[in-house]
Write a protein that holds these residues in place. Structure first.
Motif, mmCIF file in Angstrom:
data_model
loop_
_atom_site.group_PDB
_atom_site.id
_atom_site.type_symbol
_atom_site.label_atom_id
_atom_site.label_comp_id
_atom_site.label_asym_id
_atom_site.label_seq_id
_atom_site.Cartn_x
_atom_site.Cartn_y
_atom_site.Cartn_z
ATOM 1 N N TYR A 12 34.405 57.518 43.525
ATOM 2 C CA TYR A 12 34.590 58.255 44.771
ATOM 3 C C TYR A 12 34.689 57.303 45.962
ATOM 4 O O TYR A 12 35.444 57.552 46.907
ATOM 5 C CB TYR A 12 33.470 59.274 44.985
ATOM 6 N N SER A 13 33.959 56.204 45.921
ATOM 7 C CA SER A 13 34.007 55.229 47.018
ATOM 8 C C SER A 13 35.419 54.685 47.182
ATOM 9 O O SER A 13 35.931 54.576 48.304
ATOM 10 C CB SER A 13 33.038 54.069 46.749
ATOM 11 N N LYS A 38 37.720 57.442 48.568
ATOM 12 C CA LYS A 38 37.466 57.640 50.001
ATOM 13 C C LYS A 38 38.074 56.485 50.816
ATOM 14 O O LYS A 38 38.723 56.712 51.839
ATOM 15 C CB LYS A 38 35.960 57.714 50.225
ATOM 16 N N TYR A 53 42.452 64.759 54.769
ATOM 17 C CA TYR A 53 41.176 64.309 54.202
ATOM 18 C C TYR A 53 40.168 64.098 55.317
ATOM 19 O O TYR A 53 39.037 64.546 55.253
ATOM 20 C CB TYR A 53 41.365 63.014 53.402
ATOM 21 N N CYS A 70 37.276 66.785 54.820
ATOM 22 C CA CYS A 70 36.209 66.231 53.985
ATOM 23 C C CYS A 70 35.080 65.675 54.838
ATOM 24 O O CYS A 70 35.271 64.740 55.613
ATOM 25 C CB CYS A 70 36.759 65.149 53.058
ATOM 26 N N LYS A 71 33.933 66.255 54.668
ATOM 27 C CA LYS A 71 32.743 65.786 55.392
ATOM 28 C C LYS A 71 31.723 65.199 54.403
ATOM 29 O O LYS A 71 30.556 65.056 54.715
ATOM 30 C CB LYS A 71 32.104 66.927 56.186
ATOM 31 N N CYS A 72 32.193 64.864 53.226
ATOM 32 C CA CYS A 72 31.317 64.322 52.191
ATOM 33 C C CYS A 72 31.009 62.865 52.490
ATOM 34 O O CYS A 72 31.907 62.067 52.747
ATOM 35 C CB CYS A 72 32.011 64.448 50.831
ATOM 36 N N ASP A 73 29.746 62.511 52.435
ATOM 37 C CA ASP A 73 29.390 61.123 52.693
ATOM 38 C C ASP A 73 28.906 60.414 51.423
ATOM 39 O O ASP A 73 28.204 59.423 51.483
ATOM 40 C CB ASP A 73 28.333 61.027 53.796
ATOM 41 N N TYR A 74 29.298 60.944 50.283
ATOM 42 C CA TYR A 74 28.901 60.342 49.007
ATOM 43 C C TYR A 74 29.580 58.990 48.815
ATOM 44 O O TYR A 74 30.746 58.813 49.128
ATOM 45 C CB TYR A 74 29.265 61.276 47.846
ATOM 46 N N GLU A 75 28.825 58.039 48.311
ATOM 47 C CA GLU A 75 29.345 56.721 47.957
ATOM 48 C C GLU A 75 28.952 56.442 46.525
ATOM 49 O O GLU A 75 27.804 56.657 46.153
ATOM 50 C CB GLU A 75 28.765 55.628 48.858
#
Length: 127
Positions: free
Chosen positions: A7-8, A11, A22, A26-31
């Protein structure tokens, strides 16, 4: 289908490409990297859950989670015809979720797949 999804990297590429959609949605802060199921695992888990998805089979499993039992007793408890209960036990046996053993003229059924008791506990817990 991949076994992992980075995912990093996804992104980073989206931000590099200045992908406005995007950036806006997309407000996802997953790394990191996500571990995904293989195609074989997806088929196996999906089939397992399909078998459990029938209300009568789920009730049969609830009974068997407490005690090993013959089809005649299960059908009496559930108020269902023995042939119907046998049919569902056959499906559970084919999926290797239950097993049977002979005890005189009776076939005694028990839970074979240990995941079932865990799933039933989660359902009872509401978690």
């Amino acid at each position: 289908m991949p076994y992992e999804f980075d995912y990093s990297e996804f992104k980073r590429k989206k931000l590099e490409d200045k992908d406005e959609a995007y950036d806006y949605y997309c407000k996802c802060d997953y790394e990191g990297t996500l571990e995904l199921y293989t195609d074989e695992e997806l088929r196996e888990h999906s089939n397992f859950l399909k078998v459990l998805g029938n209300p009568l089979r789920l009730q049969i499993l609830k009974i068997l989670s407490h005690v090993d039992m013959c089809v005649c007793a299960i059908s009496e408890i559930l108020g269902q015809q023995q042939t119907l209960v046998s049919h569902h036990l056959s499906k559970l046996k084919s999926a290797r979720i239950v097993e049977e053993r002979q005890n005189g003229k009776y076939r005694i059924y028990s839970i074979k797949d240990k995941r079932v008791k865990q799933i039933l506990a989660v359902l009872a817990d509401g978690s």
